[in-house]
Design a protein around this motif. Structure first.
Motif, PDB file in Angstrom:
ATOM      1  N   VAL A 260       6.348  14.315   3.498  1.00  0.00           N
ATOM      2  CA  VAL A 260       5.157  13.481   3.701  1.00  0.00           C
ATOM      3  C   VAL A 260       5.069  12.424   2.603  1.00  0.00           C
ATOM      4  O   VAL A 260       4.844  11.237   2.866  1.00  0.00           O
ATOM      5  N   ALA A 261       5.251  12.850   1.362  1.00  0.00           N
ATOM      6  CA  ALA A 261       5.152  11.918   0.238  1.00  0.00           C
ATOM      7  C   ALA A 261       6.258  10.868   0.293  1.00  0.00           C
ATOM      8  O   ALA A 261       6.019   9.688   0.018  1.00  0.00           O
ATOM      9  N   MET A 262       7.461  11.280   0.663  1.00  0.00           N
ATOM     10  CA  MET A 262       8.566  10.331   0.763  1.00  0.00           C
ATOM     11  C   MET A 262       8.320   9.330   1.887  1.00  0.00           C
ATOM     12  O   MET A 262       8.588   8.138   1.743  1.00  0.00           O
ATOM     13  N   GLY A 263       7.785   9.805   3.000  1.00  0.00           N
ATOM     14  CA  GLY A 263       7.450   8.894   4.091  1.00  0.00           C
ATOM     15  C   GLY A 263       6.424   7.862   3.678  1.00  0.00           C
ATOM     16  O   GLY A 263       6.563   6.673   3.975  1.00  0.00           O
ATOM     17  N   PHE A 264       5.401   8.299   2.952  1.00  0.00           N
ATOM     18  CA  PHE A 264       4.376   7.354   2.505  1.00  0.00           C
ATOM     19  C   PHE A 264       4.948   6.386   1.471  1.00  0.00           C
ATOM     20  O   PHE A 264       4.645   5.193   1.500  1.00  0.00           O
ATOM     21  N   ALA A 265       5.782   6.870   0.573  1.00  0.00           N
ATOM     22  CA  ALA A 265       6.359   6.004  -0.456  1.00  0.00           C
ATOM     23  C   ALA A 265       7.291   4.952   0.151  1.00  0.00           C
ATOM     24  O   ALA A 265       7.215   3.773  -0.202  1.00  0.00           O
ATOM     25  N   VAL A 266       8.129   5.377   1.073  1.00  0.00           N
ATOM     26  CA  VAL A 266       9.037   4.429   1.728  1.00  0.00           C
ATOM     27  C   VAL A 266       8.240   3.432   2.567  1.00  0.00           C
ATOM     28  O   VAL A 266       8.526   2.227   2.573  1.00  0.00           O
ATOM     29  N   GLY A 267       7.215   3.922   3.261  1.00  0.00           N
ATOM     30  CA  GLY A 267       6.358   3.019   4.037  1.00  0.00           C
ATOM     31  C   GLY A 267       5.638   2.032   3.144  1.00  0.00           C
ATOM     32  O   GLY A 267       5.493   0.850   3.496  1.00  0.00           O
ATOM     33  N   SER A 268       5.210   2.459   1.982  1.00  0.00           N
ATOM     34  CA  SER A 268       4.557   1.563   1.035  1.00  0.00           C
ATOM     35  C   SER A 268       5.532   0.491   0.555  1.00  0.00           C
ATOM     36  O   SER A 268       5.195  -0.693   0.496  1.00  0.00           O
ATOM     37  N   PHE A 269       6.742   0.916   0.211  1.00  0.00           N
ATOM     38  CA  PHE A 269       7.750  -0.031  -0.261  1.00  0.00           C
ATOM     39  C   PHE A 269       8.045  -1.090   0.794  1.00  0.00           C
ATOM     40  O   PHE A 269       8.075  -2.284   0.500  1.00  0.00           O
ATOM     41  N   VAL A 270       8.261  -0.656   2.016  1.00  0.00           N
ATOM     42  CA  VAL A 270       8.581  -1.591   3.098  1.00  0.00           C
ATOM     43  C   VAL A 270       7.391  -2.501   3.396  1.00  0.00           C
ATOM     44  O   VAL A 270       7.560  -3.702   3.626  1.00  0.00           O
ATOM     45  N   ALA A 271       6.184  -1.956   3.377  1.00  0.00           N
ATOM     46  CA  ALA A 271       5.005  -2.761   3.685  1.00  0.00           C
ATOM     47  C   ALA A 271       4.734  -3.803   2.612  1.00  0.00           C
ATOM     48  O   ALA A 271       4.255  -4.899   2.917  1.00  0.00           O
TER      49      ALA A 271
ATOM     50  N   LEU B 153       9.515  -2.853  12.479  1.00  0.00           N
ATOM     51  CA  LEU B 153      10.881  -2.649  12.981  1.00  0.00           C
ATOM     52  C   LEU B 153      11.753  -1.993  11.912  1.00  0.00           C
ATOM     53  O   LEU B 153      12.564  -1.115  12.219  1.00  0.00           O
ATOM     54  N   ILE B 154      11.568  -2.395  10.661  1.00  0.00           N
ATOM     55  CA  ILE B 154      12.297  -1.754   9.568  1.00  0.00           C
ATOM     56  C   ILE B 154      11.888  -0.286   9.474  1.00  0.00           C
ATOM     57  O   ILE B 154      12.734   0.589   9.281  1.00  0.00           O
ATOM     58  N   GLY B 155      10.591  -0.021   9.612  1.00  0.00           N
ATOM     59  CA  GLY B 155      10.102   1.354   9.590  1.00  0.00           C
ATOM     60  C   GLY B 155      10.700   2.198  10.707  1.00  0.00           C
ATOM     61  O   GLY B 155      11.096   3.348  10.488  1.00  0.00           O
ATOM     62  N   ILE B 156      10.801   1.636  11.896  1.00  0.00           N
ATOM     63  CA  ILE B 156      11.415   2.353  13.028  1.00  0.00           C
ATOM     64  C   ILE B 156      12.881   2.647  12.728  1.00  0.00           C
ATOM     65  O   ILE B 156      13.373   3.745  13.001  1.00  0.00           O
ATOM     66  N   GLY B 157      13.565   1.692  12.135  1.00  0.00           N
ATOM     67  CA  GLY B 157      14.962   1.908  11.767  1.00  0.00           C
ATOM     68  C   GLY B 157      15.118   3.006  10.725  1.00  0.00           C
ATOM     69  O   GLY B 157      16.021   3.837  10.818  1.00  0.00           O
TER      70      GLY B 157
ATOM     71  N   PHE C 192       4.240   5.258   8.746  1.00  0.00           N
ATOM     72  CA  PHE C 192       3.463   4.248   9.455  1.00  0.00           C
ATOM     73  C   PHE C 192       2.017   4.196   8.979  1.00  0.00           C
ATOM     74  O   PHE C 192       1.383   3.146   9.037  1.00  0.00           O
ATOM     75  N   LEU C 193       1.494   5.290   8.471  1.00  0.00           N
ATOM     76  CA  LEU C 193       0.169   5.265   7.871  1.00  0.00           C
ATOM     77  C   LEU C 193       0.166   4.372   6.639  1.00  0.00           C
ATOM     78  O   LEU C 193      -0.777   3.602   6.423  1.00  0.00           O
ATOM     79  N   ALA C 194       1.219   4.436   5.851  1.00  0.00           N
ATOM     80  CA  ALA C 194       1.329   3.568   4.676  1.00  0.00           C
ATOM     81  C   ALA C 194       1.341   2.099   5.084  1.00  0.00           C
ATOM     82  O   ALA C 194       0.727   1.254   4.422  1.00  0.00           O
ATOM     83  N   MET C 195       2.003   1.797   6.177  1.00  0.00           N
ATOM     84  CA  MET C 195       2.044   0.410   6.639  1.00  0.00           C
ATOM     85  C   MET C 195       0.676  -0.074   7.099  1.00  0.00           C
ATOM     86  O   MET C 195       0.363  -1.250   6.997  1.00  0.00           O
ATOM     87  N   VAL C 196      -0.128   0.845   7.601  1.00  0.00           N
ATOM     88  CA  VAL C 196      -1.489   0.476   7.995  1.00  0.00           C
ATOM     89  C   VAL C 196      -2.368   0.291   6.763  1.00  0.00           C
ATOM     90  O   VAL C 196      -3.188  -0.626   6.701  1.00  0.00           O
ATOM     91  N   VAL C 197      -2.180   1.153   5.775  1.00  0.00           N
ATOM     92  CA  VAL C 197      -2.981   1.053   4.546  1.00  0.00           C
ATOM     93  C   VAL C 197      -2.701  -0.263   3.826  1.00  0.00           C
ATOM     94  O   VAL C 197      -3.617  -0.922   3.339  1.00  0.00           O
ATOM     95  N   TRP C 198      -1.431  -0.655   3.756  1.00  0.00           N
ATOM     96  CA  TRP C 198      -1.075  -1.905   3.081  1.00  0.00           C
ATOM     97  C   TRP C 198      -1.196  -3.058   4.069  1.00  0.00           C
ATOM     98  O   TRP C 198      -0.225  -3.553   4.609  1.00  0.00           O
ATOM     99  N   ASN C 199      -2.405  -3.520   4.298  1.00  0.00           N
ATOM    100  CA  ASN C 199      -2.654  -4.613   5.225  1.00  0.00           C
ATOM    101  C   ASN C 199      -2.804  -5.919   4.446  1.00  0.00           C
ATOM    102  O   ASN C 199      -2.613  -5.965   3.238  1.00  0.00           O
TER     103      ASN C 199
END
Length: 148
Positions: free
Chosen positions: A29-40, A50-54, A68-75
């Motif tokens: 969970v933490a890694m998913g949020f961290a990677v999503g934050s980095f990409v966002a 699309l990068i997140g899906i990849g 994907f929650l991280a991507m929503v948080v970083w708007n």
């Protein structure tokens, strides 16, 4: 406007609880949020999902809900000051470095500003992603302990 805000907050809380209730590990969970934050945070408008899906397709152990929650948080509202700080960090790093000269004057400015922004963004997004990993991991552990 207030009704829209309430719906958004409700959906965000619901998705956050879905992330916390998944059967995956705290690390996932933490890694998913961290990677999503980095990409966002990276300046990839429009293609970050699309990068997140990849990333989710390649790395099966990363929690896709957290990513994907991280991507929503970083708007756009949270990224505006980060993008400003990215340029300021790049400006501090490069300072008065000799500029690349192109035949077209506008290209000189675009290259100079882009380089400073991108390097500053890389220096800023990395610690934010690492910090978010540890914060989310601690939060997930605390939540799971309170549910037991």
């Amino acid at each position: 406007m207030k009704n829209y805000k309430n719906k958004f907050v409700f959906k965000l809380k619901r998705h956050f609880l879905e992330v916390l209730r998944t059967k995956t590990s705290d690390h996932s969970v933490a890694m998913g949020f961290a990677v999503g934050s980095f990409v966002a945070i990276l300046p990839t408008p429009g293609i970050s999902f699309l990068i997140g899906i990849g990333i989710v397709a390649i790395f099966k152990t990363i929690n896709k809900y957290a990513l994907f929650l991280a991507m929503v948080v970083w708007n756009i509202w949270t990224l505006a000051p980060i993008y400003w700080a990215s340029y300021e960090i790049g400006e501090a790093i490069f300072g008065d470095v000799e500029k690349v000269i192109f035949d077209i004057k506008e290209w000189d400015q675009v290259f100079d500003y882009s380089l400073r922004f991108l390097i500053g963004n890389l220096f800023l997004s990395t610690p934010i992603a690492v910090l978010s990993y540890f914060l989310v991991r601690a939060g997930v552990r605390k939540y799971k302990r309170s549910r037991q």
